[in-house]
Scaffold this motif. Structure first.
Motif, mmCIF file in Angstrom:
data_model
loop_
_atom_site.group_PDB
_atom_site.id
_atom_site.type_symbol
_atom_site.label_atom_id
_atom_site.label_comp_id
_atom_site.label_asym_id
_atom_site.label_seq_id
_atom_site.Cartn_x
_atom_site.Cartn_y
_atom_site.Cartn_z
ATOM 1 N N LEU A 251 56.238 -38.446 1.001
ATOM 2 C CA LEU A 251 56.153 -38.198 -0.428
ATOM 3 C C LEU A 251 54.681 -37.965 -0.743
ATOM 4 C CD1 LEU A 251 58.526 -41.119 -1.300
ATOM 5 C CD2 LEU A 251 59.112 -38.692 -1.210
ATOM 6 N N SER A 252 54.356 -36.728 -1.087
ATOM 7 C CA SER A 252 52.960 -36.380 -1.309
ATOM 8 C C SER A 252 52.603 -36.544 -2.773
ATOM 9 C CB SER A 252 52.709 -34.928 -0.893
ATOM 10 O OG SER A 252 52.929 -34.789 0.494
ATOM 11 N N GLY A 253 51.368 -36.960 -3.014
ATOM 12 C CA GLY A 253 50.912 -37.102 -4.387
ATOM 13 C C GLY A 253 49.506 -37.660 -4.439
ATOM 14 N N GLN A 254 48.997 -37.778 -5.666
ATOM 15 C CA GLN A 254 47.672 -38.332 -5.894
ATOM 16 C C GLN A 254 47.854 -39.695 -6.550
ATOM 17 O OE1 GLN A 254 45.207 -36.142 -8.717
ATOM 18 N NE2 GLN A 254 43.345 -36.773 -7.644
ATOM 19 N N ILE A 255 47.225 -40.697 -6.006
ATOM 20 C CA ILE A 255 47.366 -42.043 -6.550
ATOM 21 C C ILE A 255 46.759 -42.071 -7.954
ATOM 22 C CG2 ILE A 255 46.782 -44.489 -6.230
ATOM 23 C CD1 ILE A 255 46.600 -43.821 -3.182
ATOM 24 N N ALA A 256 47.564 -42.477 -8.938
ATOM 25 C CA ALA A 256 47.118 -42.443 -10.333
ATOM 26 C C ALA A 256 46.674 -43.814 -10.822
ATOM 27 C CB ALA A 256 48.237 -41.897 -11.218
ATOM 28 N N GLY A 257 46.733 -44.794 -9.945
ATOM 29 C CA GLY A 257 46.263 -46.122 -10.316
ATOM 30 C C GLY A 257 46.435 -47.064 -9.137
ATOM 31 N N GLY A 258 45.493 -47.993 -8.988
ATOM 32 C CA GLY A 258 45.648 -49.043 -8.002
ATOM 33 C C GLY A 258 45.405 -48.622 -6.567
ATOM 34 N N ILE A 259 45.885 -49.480 -5.675
ATOM 35 C CA ILE A 259 45.640 -49.338 -4.243
ATOM 36 C C ILE A 259 46.981 -49.491 -3.546
ATOM 37 C CG2 ILE A 259 44.424 -50.350 -2.261
ATOM 38 C CD1 ILE A 259 42.464 -51.551 -4.431
ATOM 39 N N VAL A 260 47.241 -48.690 -2.535
ATOM 40 C CA VAL A 260 48.477 -48.837 -1.763
ATOM 41 C C VAL A 260 48.126 -49.215 -0.324
ATOM 42 C CG1 VAL A 260 48.622 -46.351 -1.227
ATOM 43 C CG2 VAL A 260 50.693 -47.762 -1.170
ATOM 44 N N HIS A 261 48.902 -50.168 0.226
ATOM 45 C CA HIS A 261 48.651 -50.626 1.599
ATOM 46 C C HIS A 261 49.836 -50.273 2.484
ATOM 47 C CE1 HIS A 261 45.611 -53.439 -0.017
ATOM 48 N NE2 HIS A 261 46.466 -53.553 -1.012
ATOM 49 N N LYS A 278 55.884 -47.445 5.076
ATOM 50 C CA LYS A 278 55.853 -47.429 6.539
ATOM 51 C C LYS A 278 54.536 -46.844 7.037
ATOM 52 C CE LYS A 278 58.371 -44.387 8.837
ATOM 53 N NZ LYS A 278 59.625 -43.673 9.121
ATOM 54 N N GLU A 279 54.082 -45.800 6.356
ATOM 55 C CA GLU A 279 52.860 -45.137 6.807
ATOM 56 C C GLU A 279 52.196 -44.431 5.629
ATOM 57 O OE1 GLU A 279 53.500 -42.029 9.738
ATOM 58 O OE2 GLU A 279 51.386 -42.010 10.294
ATOM 59 N N ILE A 280 50.875 -44.450 5.616
ATOM 60 C CA ILE A 280 50.123 -43.629 4.658
ATOM 61 C C ILE A 280 49.554 -42.467 5.473
ATOM 62 C CG2 ILE A 280 48.253 -43.561 2.968
ATOM 63 C CD1 ILE A 280 48.500 -46.648 2.780
ATOM 64 N N TRP A 281 50.251 -41.345 5.368
ATOM 65 C CA TRP A 281 49.912 -40.194 6.204
ATOM 66 C C TRP A 281 48.874 -39.324 5.507
ATOM 67 C CZ3 TRP A 281 49.614 -34.981 6.862
ATOM 68 C CH2 TRP A 281 49.748 -34.473 8.152
ATOM 69 N N THR A 282 47.844 -38.913 6.233
ATOM 70 C CA THR A 282 46.963 -37.857 5.723
ATOM 71 C C THR A 282 46.690 -36.888 6.862
ATOM 72 O OG1 THR A 282 44.789 -38.751 6.293
ATOM 73 C CG2 THR A 282 45.759 -39.506 4.209
ATOM 74 N N LEU A 287 46.203 -43.894 7.144
ATOM 75 C CA LEU A 287 45.307 -44.868 6.528
ATOM 76 C C LEU A 287 45.982 -46.232 6.443
ATOM 77 C CD1 LEU A 287 44.078 -42.732 3.471
ATOM 78 C CD2 LEU A 287 42.911 -43.049 5.673
ATOM 79 N N VAL A 288 45.170 -47.276 6.439
ATOM 80 C CA VAL A 288 45.684 -48.621 6.235
ATOM 81 C C VAL A 288 45.885 -48.854 4.735
ATOM 82 C CG1 VAL A 288 45.195 -51.081 6.548
ATOM 83 C CG2 VAL A 288 44.535 -49.420 8.310
ATOM 84 N N GLU A 289 44.974 -48.316 3.946
ATOM 85 C CA GLU A 289 45.150 -48.376 2.498
ATOM 86 C C GLU A 289 44.544 -47.137 1.856
ATOM 87 O OE1 GLU A 289 43.219 -51.838 0.907
ATOM 88 O OE2 GLU A 289 41.227 -51.115 1.416
ATOM 89 N N ALA A 290 45.025 -46.836 0.670
ATOM 90 C CA ALA A 290 44.506 -45.691 -0.076
ATOM 91 C C ALA A 290 44.443 -46.098 -1.532
ATOM 92 C CB ALA A 290 45.400 -44.474 0.106
ATOM 93 N N PHE A 291 43.546 -45.472 -2.278
ATOM 94 C CA PHE A 291 43.282 -45.922 -3.647
ATOM 95 C C PHE A 291 43.179 -44.736 -4.595
ATOM 96 C CE2 PHE A 291 39.416 -45.428 -1.216
ATOM 97 C CZ PHE A 291 38.571 -44.738 -2.058
ATOM 98 N N CYS A 292 43.260 -45.026 -5.868
ATOM 99 C CA CYS A 292 43.131 -44.027 -6.916
ATOM 100 C C CYS A 292 41.704 -43.475 -6.924
ATOM 101 C CB CYS A 292 43.435 -44.674 -8.270
ATOM 102 S SG CYS A 292 43.135 -43.631 -9.705
ATOM 103 N N PRO A 293 41.464 -42.165 -6.991
ATOM 104 C CA PRO A 293 42.390 -41.043 -7.122
ATOM 105 C C PRO A 293 42.627 -40.278 -5.810
ATOM 106 C CG PRO A 293 40.211 -40.315 -7.742
ATOM 107 C CD PRO A 293 40.062 -41.702 -7.175
ATOM 108 N N GLN A 294 42.781 -40.977 -4.699
ATOM 109 C CA GLN A 294 42.997 -40.274 -3.428
ATOM 110 C C GLN A 294 44.349 -39.577 -3.402
ATOM 111 O OE1 GLN A 294 42.245 -43.528 -0.572
ATOM 112 N NE2 GLN A 294 40.707 -42.206 0.371
#
Lengths: 439, 300
Positions: A251-261, A278-282, A287-294
């Motif tokens: 599911l592709s998108g831009q993080i609009a708030g917060g941090i995802v692990h 399960k995975e933060i694919w780039t 990534l182990v975590e990603a944050f707004c606005p990545q």
């Protein structure tokens, strides 16, 4: 563009002021004195000096890019300028102050970290000054600079400067949103306190404008508190060459708030399904975590039905979800808003149909007081409305999150962007009925 | 930068990726304009970042003026093949043959003739969106361009009547026959592009790097000698060490004298530059409003 050859932050700012407050001159001065102007630009300026400047270089010609603007000496539309220093890169939205000021300023300011409001030291605080400050507050711009310009024309009077400062400081607390407000006495035309501190203001201890722009703390301007991931595009390779990708569903998108692990438990709204990341694919690496606005592509542990417009959130600080909305809107269309007409409403990655059901009030732009039950909202009006939409959206209040608390209205037929909307905080957070996802 | 900050390139990258995905999600028949120039090279990398591991969900489109640097077309074809992307090329030459593009008498430049050729391609493939690599810092008229720039059924841009663009909520709606031009690199500067080329280790055509070339002096610029540029008796010809800073047609792109033969050298050169990138483009110098006029007619 010279200067940066190493990673720096970007500061986005907009400038606003009335006609002849010297906005374009101020931007021209910033570019010129920070050595961001090139020889061919200066040559073009000198060529145009004979036409519009009576022989003197007119720094405003740098930003007035369209022919009609140069001829009429006005700025028609929001213009973007770029400059850099060794400390930061800057994106400047120059928003005209005369006609259409609300529409243009909302456009230029919606993405800004900082607003510069120009005040002519001779005229002091005028109605437009208050409007610009009000709009900057309405749009939730965290940092405000009041540039008291043309100080040379009031003999660099500290008293005059303090008078203007006091008047604005009286007004600002009513708005109660800015993280910081800075008052700077300057002369854009002569360059005093723009890039370098001026000897003419021994009574002023603060930085020159550029110094402030280089150092104002913007690191916490993004909302990092509550995860909001609007699903933008479902990433499912057709016939991938790599057999490992046969079952890839991201599911592709831009993080609009917060941090995802990775391994975080999340809820997919509005369905209310709980699952795990399960995975933060780039493209570069997982990534182990990603944050707004990545931007990222999230893979979920469970194979659940998710599509564009859905929102992935964390378990805490849940957003609102509903089809009855309450919002402040800025009307931007020539045809006035009348209740009952159908629009498209675009919010995050979702577009739904919408009807304005109630026009609660229109803001009087002289007093900033709401006037109840106006018959319509005309172009550049700001009003408070209730809307009914065709399908629930997942949202936050605008003051909590600018990205999940904003929407635009699009006129059906012409497809014109008719309004910018700022949602009120939800009356209650969503209560997902579903607990755990199970097959 | 600590772990929750984006530096300038990361910020510009996420903004551009978001825009690319909006295009893929909102349009039915988008295409990505790819010339092989440095800006569109960055666009392609951003498309990879936006859509991988899937294929890039749109074809690449190039309008070949017939006056391209041969190195550029070679690079274009090679890159499309590497990516497994579908490349559509439409030639000004063919448009002239078909009467779609009609040169004025004595007109040598193909710059204006790209416009009808491009619009014919839009019609042929029913494209509803073209992604381009234009940047706002290139030119004054471009400074007023939106990310999502609406074109009417004549392909025209109306700068006085643009849709307001608020937050990152892009209004992508068009009616049949209309289309959108989308510019993900709007906020990038020339320096950002080269820094990104460096960070991403992107290949660029060799003409960006210093090489030896016979040039002729015209209108204060060194133009590369080619079959397309007839020499005049009194022409001053020199064998120079040059590179291109911005690539237009071979008959109008000024060569810059430069020893820069690596991306690092180029970045250093731009950092010290005293003229803008488009200072070497004859097509922009035609008048103060040259770009504005071409854009209104449907130019890139």
């Amino acid at each position: 563009m010279p200067h940066t050859q190493h990673p720096v932050e970007i500061l986005r700012l907009n400038t606003c002021g009335s006609v002849d407050d010297g906005k374009s001159t101020l931007i021209g001065r910033l570019l010129y004195d920070s050595k961001n102007l090139m020889e061919d630009q200066l040559e073009a300026l000198e060529r145009s000096a004979d036409i519009t400047g009576g022989g003197q270089i007119n720094l405003a010609n740098l930003t007035d890019g369209l022919r009609a603007e140069r001829e009429q000496g006005i700025t028609i539309d929001v213009a973007y300028r770029y400059f850099a220093t060794p400390r930061r890169k800057f994106i400047v939205a120059d928003t005209p102050g005369h006609v259409q000021y609300t529409r243009n300023m909302v456009t230029g300011a919606s993405t800004a970290n900082l607003s510069i409001v120009l005040v002519d030291a001779r005229q002091g605080v005028i109605e437009q000054t208050r409007r610009h400050i009000y709009l900057a507050a309405l749009l939730g711009i965290p940092h405000l600079v009041i540039a008291v310009n043309k100080m040379d024309l009031v003999e660099w009077s500290e008293e005059r400067f303090l008078e203007i400062r006091d008047e604005i400081e009286d007004f600002i607390p009513k708005l109660d949103v800015f993280r910081d407000v800075k008052f700077i006495p300057l002369s854009a035309l002569n360059g005093d306190n723009v890039v370098t501190s001026s000897a003419k203001t021994p009574w002023y201890q603060g930085p020159a404008l550029l110094g402030h722009l280089e150092t104002v703390h913007i690191a916490s301007d993004w909302n990092l508190n509550a995860l909001r991931f609007p699903v933008q595009w479902v990433n499912r390779p057709n016939n991938p060459r790599d057999p490992k990708l046969h079952d890839f569903r991201g599911l592709s998108g831009q993080i609009a708030g917060g941090i995802v692990h990775k391994d975080q438990t999340v809820i997919v709204l509005p369905a209310g399904l709980k699952t795990t990341i399960k995975e933060i694919w780039t493209y570069d690496s997982p990534l182990v975590e990603a944050f707004c606005p990545q931007s990222a592509t999230l893979c979920l542990k469970d194979d659940i039905d998710v599509s564009r417009g859905d929102m992935i959130v964390g378990l805490e600080n849940l957003p609102g979800c509903g089809s009855d909305l309450h919002a402040r809107i800025c009307w931007m269309h020539q045809r006035p808003l009348q209740p009952g007409k159908k629009f498209f409403l675009k919010h995050a990655t979702q577009t739904v149909q919408a009807v304005v059901t109630v026009l609660e009030s229109r803001i009087n732009m002289a007093t900033f007081e709401p006037e109840p039950e106006p018959p319509a909202l005309a172009i550049n009006d700001i009003g408070v409305v209730r809307l009914k939409i065709s399908k629930p959206i997942v949202f936050d209040g605008y003051t909590t999150n600018r990205l999940t608390g904003s929407f635009i209205l699009i006129e059906q037929g012409t497809n014109a962007t008719a309004a910018a909307g700022m949602l009120s905080a939800p009356t209650e957070a969503v209560k997902p009925e579903y607990t755990d996802f199970a097959i | 930068m600590n772990s929750y900050h984006l530096d300038h390139l990361q910020y510009l990258e996420t903004e551009a990726i978001h825009i690319m995905r909006e295009v893929a999600a909102e349009f039915e028949r988008p295409a990505l304009l790819f010339s092989g120039g440095k800006d569109s090279i960055c666009l392609l990398r951003l498309a990879e970042k936006a859509f991988r591991p899937s294929d890039i969900p749109m074809p690449l489109l190039n309008i070949d003026t017939g006056h391209h640097f041969p190195e550029l077309n070679e690079f274009r074809d090679q890159r499309a093949t590497e990516l497994g992307a579908r490349l559509i090329v439409r030639k000004v030459e063919d448009a002239i043959t078909k009467g779609i593009a009609v040169p004025r008498s004595g007109e040598i430049s193909r710059n204006q003739l790209q416009i009808p050729t491009l619009l014919a391609a839009v019609e042929e493939f029913q494209f509803d969106c073209l992604i381009g690599g234009a940047r706002r810092d290139e030119e004054k008229a471009r400074a007023k361009e939106r990310f999502f720039s609406f074109r009417d059924s004549f392909g025209q841009w109306d700068p006085k009547n643009q849709r307001p663009e608020i937050w990152n909520l892009y209004n992508a709606r068009v009616n049949p026959g209309e289309h959108m031009r989308v510019f993900p690199l709007s906020n990038w500067t020339e320096m950002d592009v080269w820094e990104y080329v460096k960070r991403e280790k992107l290949q660029v055509p060799t003409i960006y790097f210093s090489h030896q070339r016979k040039c002729v002096r015209r209108n204060g610029q060194w133009l590369p000698i080619s079959d397309l540029l007839p020499l005049k008796p009194k022409d001053e010809i020199k064998d120079l060490v040059v590179r291109v800073r911005t690539i237009g047609d071979i008959i109008s792109t000024g060569m810059v004298e430069s020893p820069a033969d690596s991306v690092d050298d180029i970045i250093a050169e731009i950092a010290a530059a005293r003229v803008t990138e488009r200072g070497s483009r004859a097509d922009d110098k035609a008048s103060e409003a040259a770009m504005e006029d071409r854009k209104k007619a449907g130019y890139f």
